[in-house]
Structure formats: structure tokens, C-alpha cells
Scaffold this motif. Sequence first.
Motif, PDB file in Angstrom:
ATOM      1  N   UNK A   1       0.824  -1.224   0.000  1.00 34.85           N
ATOM      2  CA  UNK A   1       0.000   0.000   0.000  1.00 34.85           C
ATOM      3  C   UNK A   1       0.852   1.265   0.000  1.00 34.85           C
ATOM      4  N   UNK A   2       2.004   1.215   0.660  1.00 36.72           N
ATOM      5  CA  UNK A   2       2.804   2.445   0.688  1.00 36.72           C
ATOM      6  C   UNK A   2       3.910   2.428  -0.368  1.00 36.72           C
ATOM      7  N   UNK A   3       3.811   1.460  -1.268  1.00 34.39           N
ATOM      8  CA  UNK A   3       4.684   1.465  -2.441  1.00 34.39           C
ATOM      9  C   UNK A   3       6.067   0.889  -2.213  1.00 34.39           C
ATOM     10  N   UNK A   4       6.214   0.045  -1.180  1.00 32.08           N
ATOM     11  CA  UNK A   4       7.541  -0.514  -0.916  1.00 32.08           C
ATOM     12  C   UNK A   4       7.764  -1.842  -1.634  1.00 32.08           C
ATOM     13  N   UNK A   5       6.647  -2.474  -2.029  1.00 26.55           N
ATOM     14  CA  UNK A   5       6.770  -3.736  -2.775  1.00 26.55           C
ATOM     15  C   UNK A   5       6.991  -4.957  -1.905  1.00 26.55           C
TER      16      UNK A   5
ATOM     17  N   UNK B   1       6.146   7.514  16.316  1.00 25.06           N
ATOM     18  CA  UNK B   1       5.047   8.191  17.014  1.00 25.06           C
ATOM     19  C   UNK B   1       4.300   9.168  16.099  1.00 25.06           C
ATOM     20  N   UNK B   2       4.596   9.131  14.798  1.00 22.88           N
ATOM     21  CA  UNK B   2       3.982  10.094  13.869  1.00 22.88           C
ATOM     22  C   UNK B   2       2.475   9.865  13.749  1.00 22.88           C
ATOM     23  N   UNK B   3       2.062   8.603  13.688  1.00 23.56           N
ATOM     24  CA  UNK B   3       0.638   8.284  13.475  1.00 23.56           C
ATOM     25  C   UNK B   3       0.253   7.218  14.502  1.00 23.56           C
TER      26      UNK B   3
ATOM     27  N   UNK C   1      -4.237  -2.776   9.359  1.00 21.43           N
ATOM     28  CA  UNK C   1      -4.023  -2.716   7.904  1.00 21.43           C
ATOM     29  C   UNK C   1      -5.014  -1.728   7.267  1.00 21.43           C
ATOM     30  N   UNK C   2      -6.311  -1.828   7.658  1.00 23.09           N
ATOM     31  CA  UNK C   2      -7.324  -0.898   7.118  1.00 23.09           C
ATOM     32  C   UNK C   2      -7.017   0.531   7.538  1.00 23.09           C
ATOM     33  N   UNK C   3      -6.536   0.705   8.775  1.00 24.86           N
ATOM     34  CA  UNK C   3      -6.227   2.056   9.261  1.00 24.86           C
ATOM     35  C   UNK C   3      -5.120   2.688   8.409  1.00 24.86           C
ATOM     36  N   UNK C   4      -4.152   1.875   8.004  1.00 17.12           N
ATOM     37  CA  UNK C   4      -3.083   2.395   7.140  1.00 17.12           C
ATOM     38  C   UNK C   4      -3.673   2.810   5.783  1.00 17.12           C
ATOM     39  N   UNK C   5      -4.532   1.934   5.231  1.00 20.68           N
ATOM     40  CA  UNK C   5      -5.143   2.246   3.923  1.00 20.68           C
ATOM     41  C   UNK C   5      -5.991   3.512   4.016  1.00 20.68           C
ATOM     42  N   UNK C   6      -6.766   3.638   5.107  1.00 21.35           N
ATOM     43  CA  UNK C   6      -7.609   4.837   5.297  1.00 21.35           C
ATOM     44  C   UNK C   6      -6.747   6.085   5.421  1.00 21.35           C
ATOM     45  N   UNK C   7      -5.638   5.937   6.140  1.00 23.24           N
ATOM     46  CA  UNK C   7      -4.743   7.087   6.334  1.00 23.24           C
ATOM     47  C   UNK C   7      -4.213   7.561   4.978  1.00 23.24           C
ATOM     48  N   UNK C   8      -3.792   6.594   4.146  1.00 22.40           N
ATOM     49  CA  UNK C   8      -3.248   6.945   2.825  1.00 22.40           C
ATOM     50  C   UNK C   8      -4.333   7.586   1.951  1.00 22.40           C
ATOM     51  N   UNK C   9      -5.539   6.985   1.967  1.00 22.11           N
ATOM     52  CA  UNK C   9      -6.637   7.554   1.165  1.00 22.11           C
ATOM     53  C   UNK C   9      -6.971   8.954   1.634  1.00 22.11           C
ATOM     54  N   UNK C  10      -6.978   9.160   2.963  1.00 21.91           N
ATOM     55  CA  UNK C  10      -7.262  10.489   3.545  1.00 21.91           C
ATOM     56  C   UNK C  10      -6.262  11.515   3.028  1.00 21.91           C
ATOM     57  N   UNK C  11      -5.000  11.137   3.023  1.00 20.19           N
ATOM     58  CA  UNK C  11      -3.956  12.055   2.536  1.00 20.19           C
ATOM     59  C   UNK C  11      -4.199  12.388   1.070  1.00 20.19           C
ATOM     60  N   UNK C  12      -4.524  11.344   0.294  1.00 23.06           N
ATOM     61  CA  UNK C  12      -4.714  11.560  -1.155  1.00 23.06           C
ATOM     62  C   UNK C  12      -5.895  12.487  -1.412  1.00 23.06           C
ATOM     63  N   UNK C  13      -6.981  12.289  -0.653  1.00 28.99           N
ATOM     64  CA  UNK C  13      -8.178  13.130  -0.862  1.00 28.99           C
ATOM     65  C   UNK C  13      -7.898  14.582  -0.523  1.00 28.99           C
TER      66      UNK C  13
ATOM     67  N   UNK D   1      -5.099  15.890  -0.944  1.00 28.73           N
ATOM     68  CA  UNK D   1      -3.944  16.280  -1.762  1.00 28.73           C
ATOM     69  C   UNK D   1      -2.675  16.509  -0.941  1.00 28.73           C
ATOM     70  N   UNK D   2      -2.569  15.734   0.128  1.00 30.83           N
ATOM     71  CA  UNK D   2      -1.380  15.874   0.990  1.00 30.83           C
ATOM     72  C   UNK D   2      -0.412  14.736   0.701  1.00 30.83           C
ATOM     73  N   UNK D   3       0.859  15.011   0.827  1.00 32.91           N
ATOM     74  CA  UNK D   3       1.843  13.942   0.699  1.00 32.91           C
ATOM     75  C   UNK D   3       1.864  13.153   2.008  1.00 32.91           C
ATOM     76  N   UNK D   4       2.123  11.865   1.912  1.00 30.65           N
ATOM     77  CA  UNK D   4       2.362  11.121   3.158  1.00 30.65           C
ATOM     78  C   UNK D   4       3.818  10.671   3.170  1.00 30.65           C
ATOM     79  N   UNK D   5       4.305  10.398   4.379  1.00 29.08           N
ATOM     80  CA  UNK D   5       5.710  10.001   4.520  1.00 29.08           C
ATOM     81  C   UNK D   5       5.742   8.479   4.742  1.00 29.08           C
ATOM     82  N   UNK D   6       6.110   7.709   3.711  1.00 30.75           N
ATOM     83  CA  UNK D   6       6.085   6.238   3.854  1.00 30.75           C
ATOM     84  C   UNK D   6       6.887   5.759   5.057  1.00 30.75           C
TER      85      UNK D   6
END
Length: 342
Positions: free
Chosen positions: A177-181, A198-200, A220-232, A234-239
Motif C-alpha cells: 500500500x505504501x509502495x515498498x513492494x 510516534x507520527x501516526x 491494515x485498514x487504518x493504514x489504507x484509510x490514512x493513505x486515502x485520507x492524505x490523497x483526498x 492532496x497531501x503527501x504522506x511520509x512512507x
Amino acid sequence: MADKDIVILAIESSCDETAAAVVKNGREVLSNVISSQIALHTLYGGVVPEIASRKHIEKINQVIEEALSQAGVGLDDITAVGVTCGPGLVGALLVGVAEAKAISYARKLPLVGVHHIEGHISANYIENKDLEPPFLCLVVSGGHTHLVRVLDYGKYEILGRTRDDAAGEAFDKVARAIGLGYPGGPKIEAAAGNGNPDAISFPQAKVRDHPYDFSFSGVKSAVLNYINGCRMKNQDFVPEDIAASFQKAVVEVLTAHAMLAAQESGTRKLAIAGGVASNGALRGAMQAACKKRGIEFYHPSPILCTDNAAMIGTAAYYEYLAGTRHGWDLNAIPNLRLGERL
Ligand code: KG4
Ligand code: ZN
């Protein structure tokens, strides 16, 4: 090789490593050869079962020959053949099981089928020569998350298990989900080293009335929600921050449940096993928590945590001593339960 030595040729092919090892008298590893398919499966973002089976077939003879040669032994020196017969990918398991049967039939050697998780637990015996049951073991792999009481060699009581994803599976899914593969675990661990744990604040699920059980689908869902929230927004997230915060949440819940089980069962010895047990943050947290409570902490070296055949050789040795012998009807059992007799 002395006459009384028990020398096991062990084979492991339950997932994406083709592995063979020679183990003497249970705890002395004479060779441990692992042919990893990781690079191949990385192209697809995860293990492709059909490709895994085909690759096992290509590699298995070569890996066994290498294991014998590195150990400086021939098939004449082997006492018995041990092989993982489940759980795992059925096509992948079948390659190892068929190979083990062929060798034991041709050389008239006893055949010992081994449970993959019994192998992971037994990895602890290799470097900790003084470790004997009973002890408690936290098994954390790509397919399993179990808190197990090892009552004796080959005798297990499962105190807790995951209700959904395994710990390793959560690492793999979050990494994707965070693009690490793939494979997620080592990549998350590396990224977490450069992030703020302690960031999130990610959730640490408890299962009501089952304090030793785990659930990782929520984090796992919380991570996905966090990423979607950032995208909506238009914020960058820090993997790296997501990786570190996710790893912290998982490590804390694994450690807390293991400590609770150790305390309530009065155990003085705690071990960890499986691929996720190679995670430095988890090892550190478990070590510190055990020290605080006066519990002896055991863990295999990272190379013996992830899939390998040396651990299968050690498990097969104790099964062999207990009289376990399998016939030509030994099959690959994808959902074999720990402690289930075949
Ligand atoms: O035990 P294993 O090699 O295979 C199974 O029996 O499943 O475990 C593989 C799992 C994968 O999910 C992988 O991402 C995870 O172990 N893993 C790790 C690390 N190394 C492997 N997870 C966290 N940190 C690691 N360093
Ligand atoms: Zn495994």
C-alpha cells in the motif's frame, strides 16, 4: 560420521524457498542451502503459487546435491529423510514431499513428515543448545500468528491465534500500500529505520474474551484509510513514518499478548519464531520485556527465522526419536493443524 549419529536430510518447499539441509543429532547443522524465489515473485508483487511449484521442480535436485556436498556427506550417511508436508501451498509442498518419498524409497530410508510451524519453533533449538521444553513460543510468519505452549518435543498447546491476517501478511499488505513492494517485512523494517514511530497512532486490536488472540486487519485498514485520507486532501504522506508507526503498533501488540500469556502461564522461557521474528524492533521489544520480568528470551538468527530446511531437520530429528515414520501415502496437506497426527 559415528555409527550412533542420527543424520537427517531435510527438505522444505512450502512457499517460495527451495531448501535442503543436513542436520546431525538434532542441533548440529552441517549444511543449510536455500534457493530463494523472491526476485521472481517480486515482479508480481507476491508469491504466485503455480510459478513457485515450477521453480521448486527446477531447483530441488540441485539444492539437495548442494546440501549433501556442503555437509561432506553422501546418501549412505543419511539416517532418515525429513520433509515439510504442510501447511503451505499445495503444489509447492508436493514437490518436496514427492522428492523426499523418492529418495527414501530408493535408499530404503525412514520418511518423516514435518509440520512447517513445528519446524519454525524448532529453529530455536539450533543455536540455543540448552533450550528444552516446556517453553512459550510466539510464532509470527507470513501465514501464521500463534502463541504456542511447547509442552514437550512435538507436543503443543495453542493459546492464541490470529482471527484474520497473519502478522507477516499485514507487513506485506502495508508495504504494498505504501509502495515498498514485496517482500514487505524487510522493506517495512528498513523504511521504519528512517521514520518516526510516534507520527501516526494506529490501532492495536484486542479480541474480546480472548486476550491471547490477535487481529491485524484493523491496523491494515487504518493504514489504507490514512493513505486515502492524505490523497483526498492532496497531501503527501511520509512512507517511512507510516512504516515506523505501523511496525510499532504490531510489535507492541505482539509483545503485550506474549507477556500476558507468559505471566499467566508462569513460564520462565519465551521464544519467537517465523519470518517476522527476524524483525529487529520485535526482537528488541521482546528482549526488553522479558528482561524486565526475569524471563529467559530465545530467538533464532534471522536466516533461521525465515523459511529454511535446517529447522525442518531439527523438528524431524525429534519426531524420528519419538518414533514418527510415514509411508508412501504421505501427502501434502495445505491446511495441516499444529500437533495433528498423520
Ligand atoms: O516464515 P516465513 O519465511 O514464511 C512463512 O512460513 O510464512 O515468513 C515470511 C513472512 C513474510 O510475510 C515477510 O514479510 C515476513 O515474514 N518478514 C518480516 C521480516 N522478514 C520477513 N516481517 C517483518 N520484519 C522482517 N524483517
Ligand atoms: Zn515459514
